[in-house]
Design a protein around this motif. Structure first.
Motif, PDB file in Angstrom:
ATOM      1  N   ALA A  74     -23.562  21.424  43.980  1.00 54.52           N
ATOM      2  CA  ALA A  74     -24.785  22.180  44.275  1.00 54.52           C
ATOM      3  C   ALA A  74     -25.003  22.226  45.784  1.00 54.52           C
ATOM      4  O   ALA A  74     -25.396  23.259  46.337  1.00 54.52           O
ATOM      5  CB  ALA A  74     -25.979  21.554  43.569  1.00 54.52           C
ATOM      6  N   GLY A  75     -24.721  21.102  46.466  1.00 55.79           N
ATOM      7  CA  GLY A  75     -24.872  21.048  47.917  1.00 55.79           C
ATOM      8  C   GLY A  75     -23.927  22.016  48.612  1.00 55.79           C
ATOM      9  O   GLY A  75     -24.300  22.699  49.572  1.00 55.79           O
ATOM     10  N   ILE A  76     -22.681  22.069  48.109  1.00 55.55           N
ATOM     11  CA  ILE A  76     -21.689  22.970  48.718  1.00 55.55           C
ATOM     12  C   ILE A  76     -22.068  24.423  48.442  1.00 55.55           C
ATOM     13  O   ILE A  76     -22.074  25.274  49.338  1.00 55.55           O
ATOM     14  CB  ILE A  76     -20.282  22.682  48.141  1.00 55.55           C
ATOM     15  N   VAL A 122     -25.764  15.330  50.165  1.00 51.49           N
ATOM     16  CA  VAL A 122     -25.168  15.170  48.826  1.00 51.49           C
ATOM     17  C   VAL A 122     -23.714  15.635  48.796  1.00 51.49           C
ATOM     18  O   VAL A 122     -22.910  15.092  48.053  1.00 51.49           O
ATOM     19  CB  VAL A 122     -25.956  15.875  47.698  1.00 51.49           C
ATOM     20  N   ARG A 123     -23.370  16.611  49.642  1.00 49.37           N
ATOM     21  CA  ARG A 123     -21.970  17.028  49.587  1.00 49.37           C
ATOM     22  C   ARG A 123     -21.082  16.144  50.446  1.00 49.37           C
ATOM     23  O   ARG A 123     -19.864  16.219  50.353  1.00 49.37           O
ATOM     24  CB  ARG A 123     -21.816  18.511  49.949  1.00 49.37           C
ATOM     25  N   LEU A 147      -8.172  24.994  59.695  1.00 46.80           N
ATOM     26  CA  LEU A 147      -7.903  23.557  59.819  1.00 46.80           C
ATOM     27  C   LEU A 147      -9.185  22.798  60.133  1.00 46.80           C
ATOM     28  O   LEU A 147      -9.485  21.775  59.519  1.00 46.80           O
ATOM     29  CB  LEU A 147      -6.903  23.310  60.949  1.00 46.80           C
ATOM     30  N   PHE A 148      -9.934  23.318  61.115  1.00 49.74           N
ATOM     31  CA  PHE A 148     -11.173  22.625  61.467  1.00 49.74           C
ATOM     32  C   PHE A 148     -12.175  22.701  60.332  1.00 49.74           C
ATOM     33  O   PHE A 148     -12.957  21.788  60.123  1.00 49.74           O
ATOM     34  CB  PHE A 148     -11.763  23.197  62.759  1.00 49.74           C
ATOM     35  N   TYR A 149     -12.129  23.821  59.582  1.00 52.99           N
ATOM     36  CA  TYR A 149     -13.034  23.932  58.436  1.00 52.99           C
ATOM     37  C   TYR A 149     -12.725  22.850  57.407  1.00 52.99           C
ATOM     38  O   TYR A 149     -13.615  22.288  56.783  1.00 52.99           O
ATOM     39  CB  TYR A 149     -12.905  25.317  57.801  1.00 52.99           C
ATOM     40  N   ARG A 150     -11.442  22.541  57.231  1.00 56.86           N
ATOM     41  CA  ARG A 150     -11.075  21.559  56.211  1.00 56.86           C
ATOM     42  C   ARG A 150     -11.067  20.128  56.729  1.00 56.86           C
ATOM     43  O   ARG A 150     -10.801  19.192  55.970  1.00 56.86           O
ATOM     44  CB  ARG A 150      -9.709  21.908  55.612  1.00 56.86           C
ATOM     45  N   TRP A 151     -11.337  19.943  57.987  1.00 55.75           N
ATOM     46  CA  TRP A 151     -11.327  18.616  58.592  1.00 55.75           C
ATOM     47  C   TRP A 151     -12.243  17.652  57.829  1.00 55.75           C
ATOM     48  O   TRP A 151     -11.843  16.559  57.424  1.00 55.75           O
ATOM     49  CB  TRP A 151     -11.778  18.756  60.042  1.00 55.75           C
ATOM     50  N   GLU A 152     -13.449  18.121  57.576  1.00 58.81           N
ATOM     51  CA  GLU A 152     -14.419  17.279  56.887  1.00 58.81           C
ATOM     52  C   GLU A 152     -13.984  17.021  55.441  1.00 58.81           C
ATOM     53  O   GLU A 152     -14.165  15.940  54.895  1.00 58.81           O
ATOM     54  CB  GLU A 152     -15.792  17.966  56.943  1.00 58.81           C
ATOM     55  N   ILE A 153     -13.371  18.053  54.826  1.00 55.10           N
ATOM     56  CA  ILE A 153     -12.894  17.887  53.452  1.00 55.10           C
ATOM     57  C   ILE A 153     -11.790  16.838  53.399  1.00 55.10           C
ATOM     58  O   ILE A 153     -11.754  15.989  52.505  1.00 55.10           O
ATOM     59  CB  ILE A 153     -12.387  19.239  52.891  1.00 55.10           C
ATOM     60  N   LEU A 182     -16.193  11.387  43.126  1.00 56.76           N
ATOM     61  CA  LEU A 182     -15.812  10.111  42.505  1.00 56.76           C
ATOM     62  C   LEU A 182     -16.828   9.016  42.816  1.00 56.76           C
ATOM     63  O   LEU A 182     -17.131   8.180  41.965  1.00 56.76           O
ATOM     64  CB  LEU A 182     -14.433   9.671  42.997  1.00 56.76           C
ATOM     65  N   PHE A 183     -17.363   9.026  44.030  1.00 55.69           N
ATOM     66  CA  PHE A 183     -18.411   8.051  44.369  1.00 55.69           C
ATOM     67  C   PHE A 183     -19.667   8.324  43.537  1.00 55.69           C
ATOM     68  O   PHE A 183     -20.301   7.397  43.032  1.00 55.69           O
ATOM     69  CB  PHE A 183     -18.750   8.097  45.860  1.00 55.69           C
ATOM     70  N   TRP A 184     -20.027   9.610  43.417  1.00 51.20           N
ATOM     71  CA  TRP A 184     -21.174   9.940  42.580  1.00 51.20           C
ATOM     72  C   TRP A 184     -20.946   9.414  41.160  1.00 51.20           C
ATOM     73  O   TRP A 184     -21.841   8.839  40.543  1.00 51.20           O
ATOM     74  CB  TRP A 184     -21.404  11.450  42.524  1.00 51.20           C
ATOM     75  N   ALA A 185     -19.723   9.609  40.667  1.00 53.74           N
ATOM     76  CA  ALA A 185     -19.441   9.173  39.305  1.00 53.74           C
ATOM     77  C   ALA A 185     -19.567   7.655  39.187  1.00 53.74           C
ATOM     78  O   ALA A 185     -20.117   7.147  38.202  1.00 53.74           O
ATOM     79  CB  ALA A 185     -18.050   9.619  38.888  1.00 53.74           C
ATOM     80  N   LEU A 186     -19.083   6.936  40.196  1.00 54.79           N
ATOM     81  CA  LEU A 186     -19.194   5.472  40.138  1.00 54.79           C
ATOM     82  C   LEU A 186     -20.665   5.049  40.104  1.00 54.79           C
ATOM     83  O   LEU A 186     -21.024   4.083  39.434  1.00 54.79           O
ATOM     84  CB  LEU A 186     -18.487   4.844  41.346  1.00 54.79           C
ATOM     85  N   ILE A 187     -21.508   5.780  40.827  1.00 55.33           N
ATOM     86  CA  ILE A 187     -22.938   5.465  40.808  1.00 55.33           C
ATOM     87  C   ILE A 187     -23.531   5.793  39.434  1.00 55.33           C
ATOM     88  O   ILE A 187     -24.226   4.970  38.822  1.00 55.33           O
ATOM     89  CB  ILE A 187     -23.684   6.255  41.905  1.00 55.33           C
TER      90      ILE A 187
END
Lengths: 495, 290
Positions: A132-134, A100-101, A423-429, A106-111
């Motif tokens: 909630a997932g985060i 979920v995270r 940096l690596f922590y924020r890579w996915e973000i 924005l994608f959740w909102a579009l859904i």
């Protein structure tokens, strides 16, 4: 002469990422395509210094809605996230939270727009679910890393509930509180951005004003937004929270009808791939064609662009961080100059990267350049702030060198590991945000998701969103492996 | 203690929400319109129309603004609006999704609507009678992804002329979002060529937002049916027998020039679903409808 020993794993990783980043940049489209970008920029600056608070319809109301969505969304996410954190050892919960995270709000909102229309439920849930997932993940980590010494003092025979409530929770509680304040700030940003796709928050008017070049109105909206975030610590007091929540529920326009039929229809018709809905003898062939069409025409080019943009933005973020952190570091600058640095970093990191990218797109035209700059500025301001704060704990010798020599030989080597960790922590973000920038017209996966929603093809949209989520989960896994290998750790305060 | 307070607050809040939801389900007739141009002026344009419909129909009528064509269709589909001012394509999509819904009125100009291909003067392109094949290799912007005059029809003609999809014809393809923005982007040179709604072009020329020294029309498409007022099939059940007819005659008898200017149309004439069959066929051919 340079010695010829093997570089350290840290250097090898750095070189590897730099190499990938430059390769990606070599193939990227980074042209400035507007005829006269500087003229538009001067108009923007002129507007920014002449804010007009009376241009926007129902400005106060959209500000109130922005806060209401954020408060309710983050409060609910906290309750759910806390509950999930307690059972985070379960594999299903962990995988579910990661999933979920991995999907941007924005994608959740579009859904949810398809399920509940413009009802407030759309805005609240779009924030609650990914958050909630985060929160579940972070709270679980906090509980895990909490001080274990008090446990040793617990008398034999104490119940599990009491142990949890009186021994483990008190230590973690302070961390929870700090973290929820940070999440609320993120929630305010998300809530504002939800306006871009139609919810009645500040972003609704901001998008229109930007598009039409009404920069004085833009300025007023942004000033209000910064004020709300900057004063958060003043208005967000614990005893007031229940009143805020009741207030939030009271002002949102819940009257907009929603029906179970729409929800059922979404799950049983809308998202079923079109060839299956159409049925018929050739269903399987048609389904194969449908999937391969999506794969070749949308998923493949979209994924390439998403990865490419992510890697460039990651490397540029690294460079910019090295420029930004000295602005607030006592090792590099005096008190007066640091104040300026703090203001600069606060403004840059409070501006959602989506809005930053939108501004730059208007100025420079639709290439990857605005996206690279927006993502890097925003993330470098965040990491630069954390690294700058970290340098406050460094003690240099009294006779340490000054100026550039100090920067390169004393400071950078000391902050390099924590900086890479962040940096690596924020890579996915960064990747999650990259996908979403597609909505603005850059050909990442989000572009195809947005097109599918524009064509009311929810089957395609959902399929593409699932792919985007998988991509995010992959990057998250790679990032975790790299961090574990290099023994890079981020502390709780830095997440 | 605080946790309890929060739980109580959330519970109270939820109750308030539920009761509020039930109390105000009173029947209000709501309409929307696709955000096709000058989005900051949408409310100003359509609040006047809501007022007119309120007086004529003698009931509460409200306008809700939406951010995209798809949002207009979704609101219509979910009965959050019962009436909408759609484009040709969005109207077809909406009526396919809502059984029994009908197109009841269109602007006088809508049966013969046109798309103008426009170019920045730096391209050196000028008005031609035949499709301007010289636009190949230039940068090109459509309007909204879901627009008839800004997307569907220009894409159809581009595919017909080149036998290729626009992404293969042009060096860069964009979606500006709406018609007035397409004009602004081509005028500023951000895109060399674009396709826009001829009504928006003429309005821009008349009120001076278009500078003919910077941007000009290079080709006009053949006519096609476009904008329409569409109404849900279940309004008679919800608002009383003959309600759809009443709405239709209210729209057809709108003659205040100030109101009509906001569309902009000279007047409204009757419409029916079959008027838009060519649009549906074209959309299918271009692959915008399954």
């Amino acid at each position: 002469m340079m010695s010829r020993r093997d570089p350290s794993p840290l250097m090898r990783t750095t070189t590897g990422f730099l190499f990938v980043g430059f390769i990606c940049l070599a193939f990227a489209d980074i042209a400035v395509t507007t005829g006269d970008p500087w003229k538009e920029f001067s108009l923007l600056l002129e507007g920014l210094v002449t804010p007009d608070f009376y241009k926007t319809d129902s400005l106060a109301l959209s500000l109130a809605y922005t806060m209401a969505f954020a408060l309710l969304g983050v409060a609910l996410a906290n309750v759910i996230g806390f509950g999930l954190a307690l059972i985070f050892h379960s594999r299903i919960v962990r995988v579910g939270c990661a999933f979920v995270r991995a999907i941007h709000e924005l994608f959740w909102a579009l859904i949810f727009l398809q399920l509940f229309g413009l009802s407030p439920l759309t805005g609240v849930l779009a924030i609650t679910i990914p958050y909630a997932g985060i929160i579940a993940k972070v709270y679980a980590e906090i509980l895990e890393e909490a001080d274990r010494r008090p446990l040793a003092a617990v008398p034999v025979g104490t119940g599990r509930a009491s142990t949890f409530l009186f021994v483990r929770l008190p230590d973690a509680w302070a961390h929870f509180r700090t973290y929820s304040m940070y999440r609320l700030e993120c929630g305010l940003r998300s809530s504002a951005v939800l306006g871009f796709i139609g919810l009645p928050t500040l972003g609704f008017h901001l998008e229109t004003a930007f598009k039409e070049g009404l920069y004085s109105e833009v300025s007023a909206l942004l000033i209000l937004f910064y004020l709300v975030i900057a004063t958060m610590r003043v208005w967000m007091k614990k005893p007031l929270l229940p009143f805020y929540l009741i207030g939030a529920v009271a002002i949102l326009p819940w009257s907009i009808a929603f029906s179970w039929a729409h929800i059922t229809r979404f799950f049983t018709e809308d998202i079923i791939p079109h060839p299956i809905r159409a049925g018929g003898e050739n269903m399987m062939t048609a389904l194969g064609d449908w999937v391969s069409m999506l794969l070749y025409e949308q998923i493949w080019p979209g994924t390439i662009a998403t990865v490419q943009l992510t890697m460039i933005a990651l490397v540029v973020t690294g460079f910019l961080t090295l420029v930004f952190f000295p602005l607030i570091s006592p090792l590099m600058l005096g008190r007066a100059a640091r104040t300026g640095g703090h203001v600069f970093l606060v403004v840059v990191r409070s501006t959602p990267e989506y809005i930053l990218a939108f501004v730059l797109l208007n100025l420079w035209g639709p290439s990857m350049l605005p996206a690279i700059v927006a993502l890097s500025l925003h993330n470098a301001a965040i990491i630069g702030h954390l690294v700058g704060r970290f340098t406050e704990t460094i003690q240099l010798r009294l006779d340490a060198v000054k100026g550039m020599n100090r920067y390169f030989y004393e400071v950078v080597p000391r902050i390099y590991r924590p900086m890479l960790a962040l940096l690596f922590y924020r890579w996915e973000i960064i990747m999650r945000e990259t996908a979403i920038l597609g909505i603005l017209g850059i050909a990442t996966l989000g572009f195809y998701v947005d097109s599918a929603f524009a064509d009311l093809r929810f089957d395609r949209a959902l399929f593409l969103i699932l792919i985007t989520a998988l991509l995010n989960i992959c990057v998250d896994a790679i990032s975790r492996t790299v961090r574990a290998k290099l023994r890079l750790q981020t502390s709780l305060e830095e997440r | 203690m605080t946790l309890k307070a929060i739980i109580v607050a959330v519970a109270v809040a939820a109750m308030t929400a539920l009761s509020a939801g039930q109390a105000s389900a009173a029947e209000k007739f709501v309409f929307t319109a696709i955000p096709d141009q000058d989005e900051s002026a949408l409310r100003k344009r359509f609040d006047k129309v809501a007022k007119y419909l309120s007086t004529t129909l003698k009931r509460d009528v409200a306008y809700v603004p939406v951010k995209s064509y798809a949002a207009a269709v979704t609101a219509f589909r979910n009965n959050q609006v019962q009436l909408a001012w759609f484009g040709g394509l969005s109207g077809v999509r909406a009526r396919k999704l809502v059984k029994g819904s009908t197109a009841i009125a269109q602007g006088k100009a809508d049966p013969f609507f046109e798309t103008y291909f426009i170019a920045n003067v730096s391209t050196g392109l000028t008005l031609s009678k035949d499709f301007p094949k010289a636009i190949a290799g230039k940068t090109f912007t459509f309007g909204s992804k879901g627009s008839t005059s800004g997307r569907l029809m220009p894409e159809f003609h581009i595919r017909k002329a080149f036998g290729k999809v626009p992404q293969q014809v042009f060096s860069r393809v964009g979606f500006s979002g709406n018609h007035s923005r397409t004009v602004a982007l081509v005028q500023s040179g951000a895109y060399e060529v674009g396709a826009t709604n001829f009504k928006v072009w003429k309005k821009g020329l008349a009120n001076g937002t278009i500078d003919p020294k910077k941007v000009r029309v290079i080709w006009k498409t053949p006519g096609y049916p476009d904008y329409n007022w569409s109404i849900r099939g279940d309004v008679d059940k919800a608002f009383g027998a003959g309600f759809a007819k009443k709405v239709q005659s209210a729209l057809l008898s709108m003659n205040d020039p100030d109101l009509l200017k906001s569309f902009p149309r000279a007047s409204f004439i009757p419409a029916q679903n079959s008027d838009y069959a060519p649009i549906e066929a074209t959309a299918r051919e271009v692959g915008l409808i399954d």
